[in-house]
Design a protein around this motif. Structure first.
Motif, PDB file in Angstrom:
ATOM      1  N   ILE A   3      -8.327   2.063   3.830  1.00 37.67           N
ATOM      2  CA  ILE A   3      -7.620   1.688   5.059  1.00 37.67           C
ATOM      3  C   ILE A   3      -8.246   2.487   6.199  1.00 37.67           C
ATOM      4  O   ILE A   3      -8.254   3.722   6.164  1.00 37.67           O
TER       5      ILE A   3
ATOM      6  N   GLY B 188      -8.631   4.589   9.247  1.00 39.39           N
ATOM      7  CA  GLY B 188      -7.711   5.481   9.942  1.00 39.39           C
ATOM      8  C   GLY B 188      -6.627   6.070   9.057  1.00 39.39           C
ATOM      9  O   GLY B 188      -5.734   6.751   9.559  1.00 39.39           O
ATOM     10  N   ALA B 189      -6.679   5.797   7.762  1.00 35.22           N
ATOM     11  CA  ALA B 189      -5.643   6.339   6.869  1.00 35.22           C
ATOM     12  C   ALA B 189      -5.672   7.864   6.905  1.00 35.22           C
ATOM     13  O   ALA B 189      -6.740   8.473   6.957  1.00 35.22           O
ATOM     14  N   GLU B 190      -4.500   8.467   6.893  1.00 33.84           N
ATOM     15  CA  GLU B 190      -4.398   9.917   6.965  1.00 33.84           C
ATOM     16  C   GLU B 190      -4.158  10.547   5.607  1.00 33.84           C
ATOM     17  O   GLU B 190      -4.097  11.761   5.491  1.00 33.84           O
ATOM     18  N   ARG B 191      -3.930   9.707   4.587  1.00 30.87           N
ATOM     19  CA  ARG B 191      -3.640  10.235   3.262  1.00 30.87           C
ATOM     20  C   ARG B 191      -4.350   9.363   2.234  1.00 30.87           C
ATOM     21  O   ARG B 191      -4.633   8.203   2.522  1.00 30.87           O
TER      22      ARG B 191
ATOM     23  N   ARG C 296       0.886  -1.160   0.000  1.00 30.78           N
ATOM     24  CA  ARG C 296       0.000   0.000   0.000  1.00 30.78           C
ATOM     25  C   ARG C 296       0.919   1.203   0.000  1.00 30.78           C
ATOM     26  O   ARG C 296       1.984   1.163   0.637  1.00 30.78           O
ATOM     27  N   PHE C 297       0.522   2.253  -0.698  1.00 28.78           N
ATOM     28  CA  PHE C 297       1.452   3.376  -0.863  1.00 28.78           C
ATOM     29  C   PHE C 297       0.655   4.646  -1.104  1.00 28.78           C
ATOM     30  O   PHE C 297      -0.457   4.599  -1.633  1.00 28.78           O
ATOM     31  N   PRO C 298       1.206   5.787  -0.686  1.00 27.12           N
ATOM     32  CA  PRO C 298       0.454   7.033  -0.841  1.00 27.12           C
ATOM     33  C   PRO C 298       0.346   7.449  -2.305  1.00 27.12           C
ATOM     34  O   PRO C 298       1.253   7.188  -3.103  1.00 27.12           O
TER      35      PRO C 298
ATOM     36  N   MET D  55      -4.512   6.686  -0.203  1.00 27.79           N
ATOM     37  CA  MET D  55      -3.590   5.562  -0.371  1.00 27.79           C
ATOM     38  C   MET D  55      -4.015   4.727  -1.572  1.00 27.79           C
ATOM     39  O   MET D  55      -5.191   4.640  -1.915  1.00 27.79           O
TER      40      MET D  55
ATOM     41  N   THR E 227       3.222   8.182  -5.293  1.00 24.40           N
ATOM     42  CA  THR E 227       4.372   7.277  -5.306  1.00 24.40           C
ATOM     43  C   THR E 227       4.638   6.795  -6.734  1.00 24.40           C
ATOM     44  O   THR E 227       3.716   6.487  -7.483  1.00 24.40           O
TER      45      THR E 227
ATOM     46  N   LYS F 197      12.546  10.056  -0.945  1.00 24.46           N
ATOM     47  CA  LYS F 197      11.614   9.800  -2.045  1.00 24.46           C
ATOM     48  C   LYS F 197      12.087  10.442  -3.338  1.00 24.46           C
ATOM     49  O   LYS F 197      11.730   9.999  -4.423  1.00 24.46           O
TER      50      LYS F 197
ATOM     51  N   TRP G  30       2.941   2.884   5.606  1.00 28.36           N
ATOM     52  CA  TRP G  30       2.042   2.921   4.455  1.00 28.36           C
ATOM     53  C   TRP G  30       0.898   1.905   4.613  1.00 28.36           C
ATOM     54  O   TRP G  30      -0.236   2.183   4.226  1.00 28.36           O
ATOM     55  N   ALA G  31       1.220   0.740   5.140  1.00 23.22           N
ATOM     56  CA  ALA G  31       0.185  -0.289   5.281  1.00 23.22           C
ATOM     57  C   ALA G  31      -0.952   0.204   6.172  1.00 23.22           C
ATOM     58  O   ALA G  31      -2.086  -0.254   6.047  1.00 23.22           O
ATOM     59  N   ASP G  32      -0.660   1.151   7.072  1.00 22.30           N
ATOM     60  CA  ASP G  32      -1.697   1.741   7.923  1.00 22.30           C
ATOM     61  C   ASP G  32      -2.226   3.064   7.359  1.00 22.30           C
ATOM     62  O   ASP G  32      -2.978   3.765   8.044  1.00 22.30           O
ATOM     63  N   GLY G  33      -1.793   3.426   6.163  1.00 25.82           N
ATOM     64  CA  GLY G  33      -2.264   4.686   5.577  1.00 25.82           C
ATOM     65  C   GLY G  33      -1.547   5.903   6.141  1.00 25.82           C
ATOM     66  O   GLY G  33      -2.069   7.009   6.112  1.00 25.82           O
ATOM     67  N   LEU G  34      -0.340   5.714   6.654  1.00 26.89           N
ATOM     68  CA  LEU G  34       0.423   6.789   7.294  1.00 26.89           C
ATOM     69  C   LEU G  34       1.739   7.016   6.540  1.00 26.89           C
ATOM     70  O   LEU G  34       2.159   6.167   5.766  1.00 26.89           O
ATOM     71  N   ASP G  35       2.391   8.133   6.800  1.00 21.12           N
ATOM     72  CA  ASP G  35       3.669   8.438   6.144  1.00 21.12           C
ATOM     73  C   ASP G  35       4.307   9.599   6.907  1.00 21.12           C
ATOM     74  O   ASP G  35       3.745  10.081   7.906  1.00 21.12           O
TER      75      ASP G  35
ATOM     76  N   MET H 236       7.228   1.337   4.411  1.00 20.62           N
ATOM     77  CA  MET H 236       6.145   0.426   4.008  1.00 20.62           C
ATOM     78  C   MET H 236       5.252   0.009   5.167  1.00 20.62           C
ATOM     79  O   MET H 236       4.044  -0.182   4.982  1.00 20.62           O
TER      80      MET H 236
END
Lengths: 598, 598
Positions: free
Chosen positions: A532, A534-537, A444-446, A539, A449, B492, B463-468, B460
């Motif tokens: 996802i 709780g995702a903040e961005r 999973r990636f923002p 994804m 990417t 990046k 990212w799996a949690d939707g964070l960065d 990664m």
């Protein structure tokens, strides 16, 4: 790979070319493997490099000077070129390590003129060649007629098959809507038109396909998209029949290729977009000579084409179910037949093509099947020929990379199969490749990417063992178009193109032990939005499209994490549930066994 | 962060500047935060941007025109700049989203001249500014004397401290050997000399250090390296005392700064290397006016300086043991004192500096300590001030990013500590950051791999949690030089510089919840060759240099794989065994507990 060049043939042709060059006051001539559209496949009448040199690879360039000649190829073709060309005529050069510019610097003399056909080089490519010439005080000189065409008396005819309609339910968007959206962007940029030279761009924009080159349904043509959404399509006579003309509608003016120059010249004093990375140098020469204001920028069709819409993704899923059923029939057949030791690479490739054709929906293979037994599997771009054909032997690995062109989608899949009992080392290497495949499949990636950022995920398990592979991890794939398309890719090479929802890419890590075996596990995946909690961005993630079992006999479960084992089991359950109902009972029974949980 | 600008002061200074510009026929003037050497830290007398605007950040540029003025800063400083500048005088612009070139296009009029001090802009930077001016028909005009310097009456003196010897046993290679190696490369390129303008390049090449800017032992000077290995060093009077002159030896000619122009002009008709990305535009103007043949290329010291030799790596290990002992004392103190709720950010930063100074070997901090409690920890480039100072409260996180300059090495370490009992969410986020840290720390990768390729390994799990996190994963670090050095980085952003043995980089993934807490785990690591049985390629890996416990209270073991748990336990055992003998018994007892296996 064709049979070797008859002795002396190439020498005669090169001598005849040199005589023509002398008449025209040229010190040499560049012969790239290209047509006017710069695609990976070219029609037979454009195979000038093969005619001159015997070399039939998909990329390369020869330069013939008065006293010497060289052929430049990349790492895929250094072996093949040696088998095909006459070493008394051509020096062989590795294009990255010994670029043409270096060779020209040593070989060309000041004041000389190197001829080139400006239809067969992109503007960027011609600029590089020109810089190399100018560095030694020579000149890069465009020719009005390609001298090869004057010598090539038994040249094949241009492909004559008419263009075809790509139905709106598969395209998912009308050409009028696509053209309106792009036209708005052209108007925003203050550009009056865009010159389109890539057949896939034209195919996508007009919802048409063609039969002009092998393996890829390209409609070879040129087009100009105007900022009012109208298009001038320059296509040879016979390409647009009445049904197609109706499909195209009144906003598309079909004109003969001879009218293209005049249309370009009509932009005198007006702003027009053209892509120097993909469009022939000739286009820029005509535009600039006419006084057009040329805006250099990316072909505007490439990005929207890469991002498949919902109908195209549904088509891809359908094509992959159908193709997965054919591949699963093949794998079941192979499991039955191969252990006896009587199957060879040609027979296997033929059997797989037969199962695909039995769908009655196959338009063509999407590329020549790579059917590699044992050491042939370690040759990344291997193409089986009667001379290289090997039997699939017990204790060896067999690698098959293949795909189909269906009206609803293009497929590309690689499976590696143990023939009989594999060695522990083969299982370890296969499992490391599988770990890389899973890492990418589950990433999973923002948003934002690029494929360059994800590439290492597919390699890290191999890297931990001191291993790697020398090809990219993923390439874009078209929607009933080219099996290799950009602008996105997953690769070690830097790439600034962010992966976007709808893009289809391959996921194909591998491992190659020269002289012994090759391993590659390739599925196509589509970029999708990831939900996802709780995702903040925003994804993204991948949806795996390809459906066919992965050889359990080659998986060393002890090397997998619980999550990885879970991925394999879930994927196999999906393959079984989806493909099982589509195949004959014997295949279904084999599939049940092949997709048992690890 | 200093206190806000006194009302009206900036307006008066800008008015005075405008009057000078009018005399000189200039439509405006650009004031970057830079000195003649383009480093991150500048001496007080070069803080022209702060003098004019009140803004004290480490990067930014003001442009003052007749009618209006703007200040351009990056995302780190958008809040700070608003507190420090007078909004009636300066518009604030985000340099990436609203670049100076756009603003100039709107604001500058054709025919006008924008002044700039060619000592304070690199050649590449000046070229960008020039292009923006020329796009509106204006001119970028160099000034002979910076007008700010004519107005700034109470300007601090130039730093006077003499340069210092960097001893050969720490440098690991004599200056003569370094110069001979580089001279050979210059000769191979057919270049007669290289102009050196970066103080870290000169420091490395001559094995000297200085005290000219805060936090970094830079000897501000210019140098010319000749292809015979000799060097002309241009340094103010008093910088080179007798001992240093002896250290430099007879191949180094020390000359006054006033002789630099003449030395550059002496290259008329000869080939000389200069780096347009780092050297002042002025250098190129003088060289070109004199008719020198300027070869534009990277500063030749940067790459060998980045690849530390065995002595430098030994020094780094020693510095990290010493620094780790100080940090461990601090963490033990914090564990005792913080739960009562009486420790604040300033006190904590002061205590940590005190422990570092008690080593008696600290030359300076390597940057202003980031000491962030609770929500202040979420501000990536936070610097504590009396106004922002917060207490470390139970139930919160405390982030401390700090480092020391020792003669044998530069350190940079971040630890995040739970004050009292952390919430489950904090533990989850900390553990995801830790997983990224471990993925990078344990990565093995083939020679030729860049930091851009490895960056995603550290992200990664988040990212799996939707964070960065919105910063790079790693920056290069000098050997008793700048805590930020290139050319390598882990980020990046595309970067073509392969990681090479001896390079030191930070490994610092993080997670920031605005208004609540920040998490970062930073160790320095050195690139080393990896010994892998059966490896088929030259492989590299990282050696972790930093030694200090990672807060066990913040690790959710259920989220770690067995390999990850094993890494933490092995790292903690190493910290305990190495640091335990270096600290007082109370700290050692705390460390035993803090490094228990998970």
């Amino acid at each position: 790979m064709t049979s070797p060049e008859p002795p002396g043939r190439s020498a005669g042709r090169v001598a005849a070319l040199r005589a023509l060059l002398a008449q025209d006051g040229l010190q040499g001539f560049a012969v790239p493997r290209a047509d006017e559209h710069q695609g990976e496949y070219v029609p037979p009448h454009a195979e000038r490099l093969a005619w001159l040199t015997g070399f039939t690879g998909s990329a390369g360039m020869a330069i013939v000077l008065v006293q010497k000649a060289a052929i430049f190829v990349d790492g895929r073709y250094t072996l093949q070129v040696g088998d095909q060309i006459d070493p008394a005529v051509f020096e062989v050069r590795h294009i990255a390590e010994q670029p043409a510019s270096d060779w020209l610097r040593e070989s060309l003399s000041g004041g000389g003129r190197l001829g080139y056909d400006p239809w067969l080089h992109t503007a960027d490519g011609a600029a590089r060649l020109r810089a190399a010439c100018e560095a030694v005080g020579a000149e890069l000189a465009p020719v009005a007629e390609n001298p090869i065409d004057r010598l090539w008396t038994d040249r094949p005819l241009r492909p004559g098959a008419p263009f075809e309609i790509h139905p709106p339910e598969l395209a998912g968007e009308t050409s009028a809507d696509k053209r309106a959206a792009l036209a708005e962007k052209l108007a925003e940029r203050g550009v009056e038109a865009a010159v389109l030279t890539l057949p896939d761009s034209i195919a996508w924009l007009l919802n048409i396909r063609g039969r002009d080159v092998p393996r890829t349904p390209f409609p070879l043509s040129f087009a100009i998209l105007h900022s009012d959404g109208g298009v001038s399509l320059f296509a040879p006579a016979g390409k647009v029949d009445a049904a197609l003309a109706q499909h195209l509608g009144s906003d598309i003016a079909v004109e003969p290729p001879e009218a293209f120059d005049g249309a370009l010249a009509g932009f005198a004093g007006r702003k027009v977009l053209a892509d120097p990375a993909t469009a022939a140098d000739r286009i820029f020469q005509v535009l600039e000579a006419a006084g057009a204001l040329v805006e250099r920028g990316a072909d505007p069709c490439q990005m929207p084409k890469a991002c498949k819409n919902a109908a195209e993704l549904d088509g891809a899923r359908n094509a992959h179910r159908r193709d997965g059923a054919a591949l699963t029939r093949f794998l079941a057949w192979l499991a039955r037949e191969a252990p006896a030791g009587d199957v060879d690479e040609l027979a296997a490739a033929g059997r797989l093509e037969r199962y695909r054709r039995e769908s009655n929906l196959l338009r063509d293979l999407s590329f020549d099947t790579i059917s590699g037994a044992g050491p042939n599997g370690a040759i990344v771009h291997y193409r089986v020929t009667p001379e290289t054909n090997r039997r699939l032997e017990p204790g060896s690995l067999y690698l098959v990379d293949s795909g189909g062109q269906y009206a609803d989608g293009t497929t590309d899949v690689t499976r590696t199969v143990a023939i009989g009992a594999p060695m522990a080392e083969m299982r370890r290497h296969f499992t490391l490749v599988l770990k890389g495949h899973i890492a990418l499949a589950t990433a999973r990636f923002p948003a934002g990417t690029t494929g360059s950022q994800l590439d290492s995920l597919a390699r890290m398990a191999l890297w931990a063992d001191g291993l790697d592979y020398d090809h990219g991890t993923g390439h874009g794939v078209g929607s009933y178009l080219s099996v290799h398309e950009g602008p996105q890719r997953i690769s070690k090479l830097p790439n600034s193109i962010a992966l976007q929802p709808g893009m289809i890419v391959s996921n194909e890590p591998g491992y190659y032990r020269t002289g012994e075996y090759g391993i590659r596990i390739e599925n196509l995946v589509a970029v999708r939005e990831a939900e996802i909690a709780g995702a903040e961005r925003p994804m993204l993630a991948f949806e795996t499209l390809t459906l066919a079992p992965i050889d359990r006999a080659l998986i060393d479960r002890a090397l997998l994490t619980a999550d990885e084992t879970g991925w394999v089991d879930a994927y196999h359950a999906r393959v079984r549930d989806t493909i099982g109902p589509l195949v004959d009972p014997d295949t279904a029974a084999w599939l049940d066994e092949a997709t048992r949980p690890l």
